[in-house]
Design a protein around this motif. Structure first.
Motif, short mmCIF file in Angstrom:
data_model
loop_
_atom_site.label_atom_id
_atom_site.label_comp_id
_atom_site.label_asym_id
_atom_site.label_seq_id
_atom_site.Cartn_x
_atom_site.Cartn_y
_atom_site.Cartn_z
N GLN B 53 0.92 -1.24 0.09
CA GLN B 53 -0.18 -0.04 0.07
C GLN B 53 0.92 1.19 -0.04
OE1 GLN B 53 -3.46 0.17 2.39
NE2 GLN B 53 -3.48 2.27 2.65
N MET B 54 0.98 2.09 -1.19
CA MET B 54 2.03 3.16 -1.27
C MET B 54 1.05 4.36 -0.55
SD MET B 54 4.33 2.16 -2.63
CE MET B 54 5.06 3.27 -3.22
N GLU B 55 1.96 5.26 -0.70
CA GLU B 55 1.54 6.85 0.06
C GLU B 55 0.34 7.35 -0.77
OE1 GLU B 55 4.43 6.14 -1.15
OE2 GLU B 55 5.42 8.04 -1.67
N ASP B 56 0.29 7.07 -1.90
CA ASP B 56 -0.76 7.68 -2.94
C ASP B 56 -0.74 7.22 -4.15
OD1 ASP B 56 1.31 8.97 -4.52
OD2 ASP B 56 1.22 10.67 -3.26
N GLU B 57 -1.66 7.65 -5.18
CA GLU B 57 -1.73 6.89 -6.34
C GLU B 57 -0.66 7.28 -7.19
OE1 GLU B 57 -4.24 8.57 -4.55
OE2 GLU B 57 -5.94 7.34 -4.72
N ILE B 58 0.08 8.41 -7.05
CA ILE B 58 0.97 8.49 -8.11
C ILE B 58 2.27 7.61 -7.76
CG2 ILE B 58 2.86 10.19 -8.95
CD1 ILE B 58 0.88 12.46 -7.88
N ALA B 59 2.63 7.41 -6.44
CA ALA B 59 3.70 6.33 -6.05
C ALA B 59 3.33 5.18 -6.41
CB ALA B 59 3.86 6.56 -4.53
N SER B 60 1.83 4.93 -6.29
CA SER B 60 1.45 3.31 -6.74
C SER B 60 1.94 3.13 -8.23
CB SER B 60 0.06 3.11 -6.42
OG SER B 60 -0.27 3.79 -5.27
N MET B 61 1.68 4.27 -8.90
CA MET B 61 2.00 3.93 -10.51
C MET B 61 3.43 3.63 -10.52
SD MET B 61 -0.27 3.49 -12.85
CE MET B 61 0.73 3.91 -14.22
N GLY B 62 4.15 4.60 -9.92
CA GLY B 62 5.78 4.34 -9.77
C GLY B 62 6.34 3.08 -9.41
N ALA B 63 5.50 2.55 -8.63
CA ALA B 63 6.06 1.26 -7.72
C ALA B 63 5.67 0.11 -9.13
CB ALA B 63 5.13 0.87 -6.69
N ILE B 64 4.39 0.09 -9.54
CA ILE B 64 4.13 -0.90 -10.60
C ILE B 64 5.13 -0.76 -11.89
CG2 ILE B 64 2.15 -1.55 -9.59
CD1 ILE B 64 0.57 -0.27 -12.08
N ILE B 65 5.47 0.56 -12.15
CA ILE B 65 6.31 0.66 -13.22
C ILE B 65 7.78 -0.28 -13.02
CG2 ILE B 65 7.73 2.26 -14.80
CD1 ILE B 65 4.89 4.31 -14.53
N GLY B 66 8.27 0.31 -11.59
CA GLY B 66 9.33 -0.42 -11.43
C GLY B 66 9.40 -1.75 -11.35
N ALA B 67 8.29 -2.33 -10.86
CA ALA B 67 8.07 -3.77 -10.72
C ALA B 67 7.96 -4.34 -12.09
CB ALA B 67 6.97 -4.15 -9.73
N SER B 68 7.46 -3.73 -13.02
CA SER B 68 7.30 -4.35 -14.45
C SER B 68 8.39 -4.38 -15.05
CB SER B 68 6.32 -3.50 -15.06
OG SER B 68 6.04 -4.20 -16.34
N LEU B 69 9.37 -3.68 -14.73
CA LEU B 69 10.76 -3.52 -15.55
C LEU B 69 11.53 -4.61 -14.95
CD1 LEU B 69 11.62 0.41 -15.08
CD2 LEU B 69 11.29 -1.14 -17.24
N THR B 70 11.22 -5.45 -13.89
CA THR B 70 11.94 -6.49 -13.28
C THR B 70 11.41 -8.04 -13.88
OG1 THR B 70 10.45 -7.02 -11.59
CG2 THR B 70 12.38 -5.34 -11.33
N GLY B 71 10.40 -7.63 -14.84
CA GLY B 71 9.86 -8.63 -15.64
C GLY B 71 8.57 -9.19 -14.93
N LYS B 72 8.03 -8.69 -13.91
CA LYS B 72 6.77 -9.18 -13.37
C LYS B 72 5.46 -8.52 -13.88
CE LYS B 72 9.16 -11.08 -9.89
NZ LYS B 72 9.46 -12.70 -10.53
N LYS B 73 4.44 -9.36 -13.88
CA LYS B 73 3.25 -8.80 -14.14
C LYS B 73 2.42 -7.99 -12.93
CE LYS B 73 2.22 -12.10 -17.65
NZ LYS B 73 3.03 -13.39 -17.32
N VAL B 74 1.97 -6.77 -13.36
CA VAL B 74 1.78 -5.93 -12.15
C VAL B 74 0.54 -5.39 -12.30
CG1 VAL B 74 4.26 -5.38 -11.77
CG2 VAL B 74 2.80 -3.84 -13.55
N MET B 75 0.01 -4.70 -11.20
CA MET B 75 -1.58 -4.09 -11.15
C MET B 75 -1.46 -3.13 -10.18
SD MET B 75 -5.10 -6.08 -10.45
CE MET B 75 -5.60 -6.74 -12.22
N THR B 76 -2.49 -2.18 -10.50
CA THR B 76 -2.80 -1.34 -9.50
C THR B 76 -4.32 -1.06 -9.77
OG1 THR B 76 -2.58 0.99 -8.44
CG2 THR B 76 -2.59 0.98 -10.61
N ALA B 77 -5.17 -0.54 -8.77
CA ALA B 77 -6.29 -0.54 -8.88
C ALA B 77 -6.92 0.86 -8.18
CB ALA B 77 -7.32 -1.45 -8.13
N THR B 78 -7.87 1.66 -8.78
CA THR B 78 -8.18 2.72 -8.17
C THR B 78 -9.75 3.46 -8.75
OG1 THR B 78 -7.29 5.10 -7.90
CG2 THR B 78 -7.30 4.24 -10.22
N SER B 79 -10.14 4.55 -8.36
CA SER B 79 -11.22 5.00 -8.92
C SER B 79 -10.97 6.43 -9.28
CB SER B 79 -12.52 5.00 -8.04
OG SER B 79 -13.62 5.36 -8.50
N GLY B 80 -11.90 7.16 -9.81
CA GLY B 80 -11.82 8.50 -10.17
C GLY B 80 -10.74 9.33 -9.82
#
Lengths: 175, 378
Positions: B53-80
């Motif tokens: 659980q990241m500190e906000d939605e921007i950081a969440s996107m940053g986290a999944i981008i980084g994780a994807s670069l390591t070759g993993k399948k990644v997800m985030t979920a949100t609303s408006g």
């Protein structure tokens, strides 16, 4: 045959769970079911409704438009969610909370649901399961076997017997 | 063997994510998407994945981008409100071509809006929320089983085309519970594979491509070194802002998707074979439309439903064909009128297009949709 039910009251009374259990019981009977809910942003309090549609055929629209039964466990819910109840629909109220009945020309059952939960089982939190027992007895919408199984699938270990008793108490309220 | 369950759309997305092989979720819970985070927090560690659980939605996107670069399948979920915050890094993921899946369970907006009420108001934001010319994929499920299927498809497309995929849900589908049959175990579900380089690391150019226009993507830590940037770059991955490099990068990012629309764009037709009139609806709004079509058919009206499953790229070919087939099109969406703009553009005045916009917190009932069709298709 499509059957539509609306379970309403106050957030925290366990009506969303009751709707889920009813829908799961319908699946156990080999039918199709959809459960949906609407509630405010509050975690507790605020009018809450849980809707269940049960049918032998595909159900597309997930919201209730012609309730065959409305359960109202608060005065606010009784007023707010009875607008589309027709004379063929059944109104079930919790007599502890609903003092003024909404206008309804069909069958009405004023049942001491929460009162029974407190007096017989010692806790108001069994009210939703008692209500399910009453609804199943009144409508036969799911089999007794399936509602018991569905309740037991959803309640914490160690509470099976008291929940079975809650179903029986609900059934007896309308026998 | 399979099991029959009563699941919410959001929970079916989680099952789809686990089945797709997702190993990382970074997010910030928000109604009406919270069940996705809640359930993945429980399930990911059991399959060797990580939940943060990241500190906000921007950081969440940053986290999944980084994780994807390591070759993993990644997800985030949100609303408006969270989707608005994620836009900056959605653009980064488009530019750097990072495969990832963003679930947006739409609610009434703008701003905080109505957290627990349904809407489809983010259709245009899903397409144009981040700045600059960019292309991505958005898929919209209309049932709980389809939430599972489209989550798998989101990963298949995201990995194949190296592009962010938005699973554009709405509160109706995210929160309703419906029957779903799932396999007992997910071992036999085909896993989307990312293209790996065939050359040795010293010859590797990060954004060099073959005719697929999709560059190979070795995981970080595998010996292949490459530079990831939001700046316009050439095939080496390093910034290069010449007109030629800019043109090449932009065209390739467009063409890698738009050369493959038949693979990407999916539309369901319901009662369309002999239809003279059509309603176009998707996601939660389609649920009422199916029944409205049944009501119309019972009265002898030759009406069918066209349900876009792929929202972006727009179903251009299908809508143009529809304009050649029917006499009148109605678009029904849970917003003030967004998807209809694209339908009107494609139809280009060939037949009338009527909008039934519903934006009062509640989905239209089948009877309401039918009444609007009766009025429009006179």
């Amino acid at each position: 045959m499509k059957k539509e039910l609306r379970l309403s009251g106050t957030g925290g009374q366990g009506l969303i769970l009751a709707g889920i259990i009813l829908a799961e019981a319908a699946l156990l009977d080999g039918k199709l079911a959809i459960q949906s809910q609407s509630y405010g942003p509050e975690a507790r309090g605020g009018a809450s409704k849980s809707e269940v549609i049960i049918s032998d055929q595909a159900i597309h629209f997930p919201k209730v438009t012609n309730p065959g039964l409305l359960l109202a466990m608060s005065q606010e819910a009784a007023q707010k969610y009875s607008h589309d109840l027709t004379s063929s629909g059944i109104l079930v109220t919790d007599s502890l909370f609903v003092k003024t009945l909404p206008a309804h020309t069909g069958k009405v059952y004023e049942l001491p649901i929460t009162h029974t939960a407190k007096e017989v089982l010692g806790k108001a939190l069994f009210a939703n399961i008692i209500a399910l027992g009453a609804i199943v007895q009144l409508t036969g919408i799911v089999s007794e076997e399936s509602i018991i199984k569905a309740v037991l699938n959803r309640v914490p270990k160690g509470t099976e017997e008291v929940n079975k008793k809650a179903i029986q108490l609900g059934m007896e309220l309308v026998k | 063997m399979s099991k029959i369950l009563l699941l919410q759309g959001n929970q079916a997305v989680v099952e789809g994510a686990i089945a797709a092989g997702v190993k990382f979720f970074g997010g910030y819970p928000i109604t009406p998407s919270t069940e996705v985070a809640e359930s993945l927090a429980e399930k990911l560690p059991k399959v060797g994945g990580k939940f943060i659980q990241m500190e906000d939605e921007i950081a969440s996107m940053g986290a999944i981008i980084g994780a994807s670069l390591t070759g993993k399948k990644v997800m985030t979920a949100t609303s408006g409100p969270g989707f608005s915050l994620k836009q900056e890094l959605i653009g980064y993921a488009c530019m750097a071509e990072i495969p990832l899946v963003i679930v947006n369970v739409q609610r009434v907006g703008p701003s905080t809006g109505q957290p627990t009420s349904p809407s489809q108001g983010d259709i245009m934001q899903a397409r144009w929320g981040t700045h600059g010319d960019h292309w991505l994929i958005a898929l919209t499920p209309a049932s709980v089983p389809e939430c599972f299927d489209l989550t798998l498809r989101a990963y298949a497309l995201s990995e194949k085309y190296r592009v962010p995929v938005i699973l554009l849900m709405d509160e109706v589908i995210g929160h309703m519970r419906e029957k779903i049959e799932l396999p007992d175990n997910y071992d036999e579900i085909p896993q989307a594979e990312r293209k790996l380089p065939t050359c040795p690391p010293e010859e590797f150019k990060a954004y060099a491509t073959d005719e697929s226009l999709v560059p190979a993507m070795p995981p970080f830590g595998s010996g292949y070194r490459w530079h990831v940037t939001g700046l316009v770059h050439d095939e080496t991955g390093f910034p290069k802002g010449t007109p030629a490099a800019t043109l090449a990068a932009t065209n390739r990012q467009h063409d890698k998707l738009y050369n493959n629309l038949d693979d990407i764009v999916e539309v369901e037709n319901y009662e369309m074979d002999d239809a003279e009139y059509a309603i176009v609806a998707f996601g939660g709004a389609a649920r009422a439309a199916y029944e409205a079509v049944d009501m119309a058919r019972a009265k002898g009206m030759k009406v069918g439903l066209v349900r876009p499953i792929t929202i972006w790229p727009f179903a251009e070919k299908q809508m143009k064909a529809l304009a050649g087939k029917v006499k009148h099109i109605m678009v029904h969406e849970l917003n003030y009128g967004q998807y209809v703009l694209e339908v009107e553009r494609a139809v280009a005045g060939k037949v009338p297009v009527t909008l039934f916009a519903k934006y009062d917190n509640e989905p239209a009932s089948p009877a309401e949709v039918f009444a609007k069709m009766e009025e429009a298709f006179k």
